[in-house]
Every structure is written in C-alpha cells, then in structure tokens.
Scaffold this motif. Structure first.
Motif, PDB file in Angstrom:
ATOM      1  N   ILE A 157     -38.825 -77.815 -82.826  1.00  0.00           N
ATOM      2  CA  ILE A 157     -38.097 -76.915 -82.085  1.00  0.00           C
ATOM      3  C   ILE A 157     -38.466 -76.556 -80.878  1.00  0.00           C
ATOM      4  N   SER A 158     -39.821 -76.198 -80.791  1.00  0.00           N
ATOM      5  CA  SER A 158     -40.435 -75.835 -79.578  1.00  0.00           C
ATOM      6  C   SER A 158     -40.118 -76.855 -78.381  1.00  0.00           C
ATOM      7  N   ARG A 159     -40.719 -78.084 -78.837  1.00  0.00           N
ATOM      8  CA  ARG A 159     -40.360 -79.103 -77.712  1.00  0.00           C
ATOM      9  C   ARG A 159     -38.961 -79.375 -77.380  1.00  0.00           C
ATOM     10  N   GLN A 160     -37.992 -79.238 -78.392  1.00  0.00           N
ATOM     11  CA  GLN A 160     -36.511 -79.640 -78.094  1.00  0.00           C
ATOM     12  C   GLN A 160     -36.250 -78.481 -77.168  1.00  0.00           C
ATOM     13  N   LEU A 161     -36.511 -77.136 -77.339  1.00  0.00           N
ATOM     14  CA  LEU A 161     -35.999 -76.210 -76.717  1.00  0.00           C
ATOM     15  C   LEU A 161     -36.700 -76.294 -75.147  1.00  0.00           C
ATOM     16  N   ARG A 162     -37.899 -76.640 -74.954  1.00  0.00           N
ATOM     17  CA  ARG A 162     -38.416 -76.757 -73.749  1.00  0.00           C
ATOM     18  C   ARG A 162     -37.586 -78.095 -73.073  1.00  0.00           C
ATOM     19  N   ALA A 179     -33.033 -74.317 -69.656  1.00  0.00           N
ATOM     20  CA  ALA A 179     -33.587 -74.110 -68.366  1.00  0.00           C
ATOM     21  C   ALA A 179     -34.367 -72.845 -68.267  1.00  0.00           C
ATOM     22  N   ASP A 180     -34.143 -71.721 -68.813  1.00  0.00           N
ATOM     23  CA  ASP A 180     -35.029 -70.536 -68.815  1.00  0.00           C
ATOM     24  C   ASP A 180     -35.313 -70.181 -70.266  1.00  0.00           C
ATOM     25  N   CYS A 181     -36.235 -71.294 -70.706  1.00  0.00           N
ATOM     26  CA  CYS A 181     -37.008 -71.166 -71.942  1.00  0.00           C
ATOM     27  C   CYS A 181     -37.777 -69.764 -72.336  1.00  0.00           C
ATOM     28  N   PRO A 182     -37.684 -69.228 -73.354  1.00  0.00           N
ATOM     29  CA  PRO A 182     -38.702 -68.306 -73.913  1.00  0.00           C
ATOM     30  C   PRO A 182     -40.072 -68.576 -74.036  1.00  0.00           C
ATOM     31  N   LEU A 205     -51.171 -80.846 -81.975  1.00  0.00           N
ATOM     32  CA  LEU A 205     -49.549 -81.064 -82.289  1.00  0.00           C
ATOM     33  C   LEU A 205     -48.981 -79.758 -81.312  1.00  0.00           C
ATOM     34  N   ALA A 206     -49.323 -78.566 -81.400  1.00  0.00           N
ATOM     35  CA  ALA A 206     -48.745 -77.242 -80.717  1.00  0.00           C
ATOM     36  C   ALA A 206     -48.950 -77.682 -79.192  1.00  0.00           C
ATOM     37  N   HIS A 207     -49.759 -78.327 -78.819  1.00  0.00           N
ATOM     38  CA  HIS A 207     -49.766 -78.804 -77.149  1.00  0.00           C
ATOM     39  C   HIS A 207     -48.879 -79.793 -76.960  1.00  0.00           C
ATOM     40  N   TRP A 208     -48.692 -80.674 -77.805  1.00  0.00           N
ATOM     41  CA  TRP A 208     -47.733 -81.625 -77.889  1.00  0.00           C
ATOM     42  C   TRP A 208     -46.254 -81.095 -77.741  1.00  0.00           C
ATOM     43  N   SER A 209     -46.043 -80.015 -78.386  1.00  0.00           N
ATOM     44  CA  SER A 209     -44.580 -79.211 -78.638  1.00  0.00           C
ATOM     45  C   SER A 209     -44.518 -78.454 -77.317  1.00  0.00           C
ATOM     46  N   GLN A 210     -45.420 -78.273 -76.356  1.00  0.00           N
ATOM     47  CA  GLN A 210     -45.456 -77.627 -75.149  1.00  0.00           C
ATOM     48  C   GLN A 210     -45.267 -75.811 -75.580  1.00  0.00           C
ATOM     49  N   ALA A 211     -45.813 -75.576 -76.686  1.00  0.00           N
ATOM     50  CA  ALA A 211     -46.012 -74.082 -76.839  1.00  0.00           C
ATOM     51  C   ALA A 211     -46.945 -73.626 -76.004  1.00  0.00           C
ATOM     52  N   ASP A 212     -46.813 -72.069 -75.807  1.00  0.00           N
ATOM     53  CA  ASP A 212     -47.515 -71.473 -74.792  1.00  0.00           C
ATOM     54  C   ASP A 212     -48.833 -70.841 -75.460  1.00  0.00           C
ATOM     55  N   ALA A 213     -48.724 -70.795 -76.887  1.00  0.00           N
ATOM     56  CA  ALA A 213     -49.858 -70.323 -77.606  1.00  0.00           C
ATOM     57  C   ALA A 213     -49.625 -70.659 -78.790  1.00  0.00           C
ATOM     58  N   THR A 214     -50.954 -70.628 -79.753  1.00  0.00           N
ATOM     59  CA  THR A 214     -50.538 -70.837 -81.138  1.00  0.00           C
ATOM     60  C   THR A 214     -51.133 -69.589 -81.672  1.00  0.00           C
ATOM     61  N   LEU A 215     -50.744 -69.240 -82.992  1.00  0.00           N
ATOM     62  CA  LEU A 215     -51.479 -68.278 -83.806  1.00  0.00           C
ATOM     63  C   LEU A 215     -51.563 -68.960 -85.264  1.00  0.00           C
ATOM     64  N   ALA A 216     -52.935 -68.684 -85.772  1.00  0.00           N
ATOM     65  CA  ALA A 216     -53.275 -69.216 -87.182  1.00  0.00           C
ATOM     66  C   ALA A 216     -52.462 -68.230 -88.111  1.00  0.00           C
ATOM     67  N   TYR A 217     -52.096 -69.081 -89.195  1.00  0.00           N
ATOM     68  CA  TYR A 217     -51.514 -68.245 -90.357  1.00  0.00           C
ATOM     69  C   TYR A 217     -52.216 -68.429 -91.506  1.00  0.00           C
ATOM     70  N   PRO A 218     -52.757 -67.406 -92.198  1.00  0.00           N
ATOM     71  CA  PRO A 218     -52.000 -65.981 -92.202  1.00  0.00           C
ATOM     72  C   PRO A 218     -52.183 -65.503 -90.723  1.00  0.00           C
ATOM     73  N   VAL A 219     -51.402 -64.470 -90.189  1.00  0.00           N
ATOM     74  CA  VAL A 219     -51.391 -63.897 -89.056  1.00  0.00           C
ATOM     75  C   VAL A 219     -52.270 -62.863 -88.973  1.00  0.00           C
ATOM     76  N   ASP A 220     -53.189 -62.934 -87.921  1.00  0.00           N
ATOM     77  CA  ASP A 220     -54.070 -61.791 -87.757  1.00  0.00           C
ATOM     78  C   ASP A 220     -53.553 -60.755 -86.928  1.00  0.00           C
ATOM     79  N   PRO A 221     -53.347 -59.191 -87.432  1.00  0.00           N
ATOM     80  CA  PRO A 221     -52.697 -58.365 -86.893  1.00  0.00           C
ATOM     81  C   PRO A 221     -53.724 -57.650 -85.588  1.00  0.00           C
ATOM     82  N   LEU A 222     -54.754 -58.264 -85.219  1.00  0.00           N
ATOM     83  CA  LEU A 222     -55.388 -57.933 -84.176  1.00  0.00           C
ATOM     84  C   LEU A 222     -55.176 -59.005 -83.064  1.00  0.00           C
ATOM     85  N   VAL A 223     -55.155 -60.307 -83.379  1.00  0.00           N
ATOM     86  CA  VAL A 223     -54.953 -61.340 -82.400  1.00  0.00           C
ATOM     87  C   VAL A 223     -53.368 -61.546 -81.846  1.00  0.00           C
ATOM     88  N   ALA A 224     -52.653 -61.392 -83.082  1.00  0.00           N
ATOM     89  CA  ALA A 224     -51.108 -61.716 -82.787  1.00  0.00           C
ATOM     90  C   ALA A 224     -50.648 -60.647 -81.562  1.00  0.00           C
TER      91      ALA A 224
END
Length: 140
Positions: free
Chosen positions: A75-80, A84-87, A101-120
């Motif tokens: 979905i990230s790659r598709q939206l990119r 035009a003004d992609c979030p 794979l996240a790099h391939w998807s053109q994501a701005d960042a990754t977060l590990a799951y389970p989500v860390d409430p200090l990092v996220a």
C-alpha cells in the motif's frame, strides 16, 4: 511548547483491531509538546486506506506490514506512485530483516511490532514536523 499546533490526522491500517489499538495507545493524544493533537482514522482494508488518502487530509499513515491480504508495504508503494501530496508513511514490521522491504515500499520510517511507546511517538513527531515544515506558509 506550542499550544496552537494544528491537529494532525494519522491513518492507522491493519486488519487486526488489536494492532490498530496498540498503535493508538503507543502514540497517545499527542506525540510531542510541539506537535498538535492527533486525530485517528482507522482502516481495516487496503481499499479503505486508498479511499481515505485520496479524500485528503491525512498527514501520516501507520501501515501494518503483516496485514492480509494486502500488506502495508504494498500500500505504501502504491500510494507513493499514485498520490501527488502523499502523507508520510510508517510501516510496522515484525522482523528487523524486513527493513529492506520497507525501504522498497518507499516508507519514511519503520516501527517494530509490538510498538514501543517510547520510540513510536518520537518517530511520528519527527515526520509530522518535517511535513509541517514543508507546507507553504500561505496554506495557514
């Protein structure tokens, strides 16, 4: 501390309600004092994500990379490619080995799951600051 920071709309995508809840809980009402309050839009399908982003007003997407049948990385790659003004895009990954794979998807960042409430919140606040700084002043 900026009291008048504009609210930011964060789209959270996963077909699993517990993943969406974990993201909302980790991010809270506001990820940082200088970032406005967060409004959440929850999506359980890829089609809902595309429709919400196409409608406009979404500042950042948190996409579950493990979602089925359509994952957040696709979905990230598709939206990119299509919006035009992609979030800003954040992909949740279950394994550090999936960062490529996240790099391939053109994501701005990754977060590990389970989500860390200090990092996220730190990650999301940084991306929202970048997005706000990139907006033309005339839009205010």
């Amino acid at each position: 501390m900026s009291v008048d920071a504009a609210p930011a709309t964060v789209l959270v995508f996963s077909q699993r309600a517990e993943v969406r809840a974990a993201v909302r809980t980790a991010l809270g009402a506001s990820p940082a004092p200088d970032v406005g309050p967060l409004r959440y839009v929850e999506c359980a399908t890829g089609d809902e994500v595309v429709a919400a982003v196409d409608a406009g007003g979404v500042d950042l997407c948190v996409l579950d990379g493990e979602a089925q049948p359509t994952g957040g990385m696709g979905i990230s790659r598709q939206l990119r490619a299509e919006v035009a003004d992609c979030p800003a895009m954040v992909v949740l990954i279950a394994r550090q080995a999936d960062r490529w794979l996240a790099h391939w998807s053109q994501a701005d960042a990754t977060l590990a799951y389970p989500v860390d409430p200090l990092v996220a919140p730190e990650t999301v606040a940084g991306l929202l600051r970048e997005r706000a700084a990139a907006r033309p002043v005339a839009r205010r």
